[in-house]
Scaffold this active site. Structure first.
Site, mmCIF file in Angstrom:
data_model
loop_
_atom_site.group_PDB
_atom_site.id
_atom_site.type_symbol
_atom_site.label_atom_id
_atom_site.label_comp_id
_atom_site.label_asym_id
_atom_site.label_seq_id
_atom_site.Cartn_x
_atom_site.Cartn_y
_atom_site.Cartn_z
ATOM 1 N N TYR A 19 0.839 -1.204 0.000
ATOM 2 C CA TYR A 19 0.000 0.000 0.000
ATOM 3 C C TYR A 19 0.873 1.252 0.000
ATOM 4 O O TYR A 19 0.627 2.202 -0.764
ATOM 5 C CB TYR A 19 -0.916 -0.033 1.222
ATOM 6 C CG TYR A 19 -1.638 1.263 1.516
ATOM 7 C CD1 TYR A 19 -2.615 1.746 0.652
ATOM 8 C CD2 TYR A 19 -1.347 1.991 2.673
ATOM 9 C CE1 TYR A 19 -3.285 2.939 0.928
ATOM 10 C CE2 TYR A 19 -2.005 3.176 2.953
ATOM 11 C CZ TYR A 19 -2.974 3.644 2.079
ATOM 12 O OH TYR A 19 -3.622 4.826 2.356
ATOM 13 N N GLU A 41 -11.690 5.012 5.442
ATOM 14 C CA GLU A 41 -11.411 5.801 6.648
ATOM 15 C C GLU A 41 -12.586 5.729 7.624
ATOM 16 O O GLU A 41 -12.395 5.641 8.839
ATOM 17 C CB GLU A 41 -11.124 7.264 6.280
ATOM 18 C CG GLU A 41 -9.846 7.491 5.484
ATOM 19 C CD GLU A 41 -8.589 7.301 6.292
ATOM 20 O OE1 GLU A 41 -8.665 7.029 7.503
ATOM 21 O OE2 GLU A 41 -7.494 7.424 5.703
ATOM 22 N N TRP A 49 -5.590 0.402 10.325
ATOM 23 C CA TRP A 49 -5.567 0.471 8.871
ATOM 24 C C TRP A 49 -5.196 -0.866 8.230
ATOM 25 O O TRP A 49 -5.673 -1.188 7.143
ATOM 26 C CB TRP A 49 -4.602 1.558 8.409
ATOM 27 C CG TRP A 49 -4.736 1.865 6.950
ATOM 28 C CD1 TRP A 49 -3.837 1.593 5.971
ATOM 29 C CD2 TRP A 49 -5.858 2.483 6.294
ATOM 30 N NE1 TRP A 49 -4.319 1.995 4.752
ATOM 31 C CE2 TRP A 49 -5.539 2.551 4.920
ATOM 32 C CE3 TRP A 49 -7.071 2.983 6.745
ATOM 33 C CZ2 TRP A 49 -6.422 3.104 3.981
ATOM 34 C CZ3 TRP A 49 -7.953 3.538 5.815
ATOM 35 C CH2 TRP A 49 -7.624 3.592 4.456
#
Length: 203
Positions: A19, A41, A49
């Site tokens: 990522y 989010e 995350w």
């Protein structure tokens, strides 16, 4: 082959590193991609995350490939279907927030022509580099994320407080928080319009 130097948070040789190398901090100018990041989010609030990245394909399946035009039309039956999907985060409030946000998102597109233009207007369409962040002294929120969050809330968005918005601004490239030694720092500063800011500009 010489090993690349990366931001310390991502060095897991796995999903976070991929990522970081392929998405984090690279300027995003695609409305669907912006909505995908915002949706993740929202789902991340109170979690981490890494979990969001692992569940990305589930989110993609549940939310019609992040197509906000479809999401805004979801009814209670669709909400229940999402909540029953194996591996899905079972938060009715978050799913409801995403549906609500899709509706507000479309209103912004109607007003500004694109969400991309709306959001990047806040930084004069430049990536911001704050003094000190390149040494790793990044913050969790700042004046810019406060302003953007306040405006989004005024427009009816949910689960997008200043800390969450700051994370989004990092992800979509409006704020460059790669450390200077990271292999991503130089190409992002040389190949995109940037603005250098002093610490007092984010207080």
């Amino acid at each position: 082959m010489e090993e690349k130097t990366r931001c310390p948070w991502c060095c897991d040789n796995g999903i976070n590193q991929k990522y970081h190398d392929e998405e984090w901090g690279i300027p995003v100018h695609d409305d669907r991609k912006q909505f995908e990041f915002l949706m993740m989010e929202v789902m991340q609030c109170g979690l981490n995350w890494t979990m969001m990245l692992k569940k990305r394909e589930i989110f993609k399946k549940c939310f019609d490939n992040f197509e906000y035009e479809k999401i805004e039309l979801y009814n209670e039956e669709k909400v229940q279907e999402i909540l029953e999907e194996p591996g899905m985060i079972r938060s009715r409030r978050k799913v409801g927030a995403i549906i609500n946000n899709a509706r507000q998102y479309i209103k912004i597109i109607q007003e500004f022509g694109s969400f991309d233009k709306y959001l990047w207007d806040f930084s004069d369409h430049k990536t911001i580099l704050y003094k000190g962040h390149k040494e790793g002294r990044a913050v969790a929120r700042n004046r810019l994320s406060d302003v953007v969050s306040r405006d989004l809330k005024k427009r009816g968005f949910k689960y997008l407080g200043s800390v969450t918005v700051y994370s989004h601004l990092q992800a979509c490239g409006i704020i460059n928080d790669h450390v200077e030694s990271c292999f991503m720092y130089k190409p992002l500063t040389e190949n995109y319009p940037v603005a250098y800011k002093e610490p007092e500009d984010e207080a």
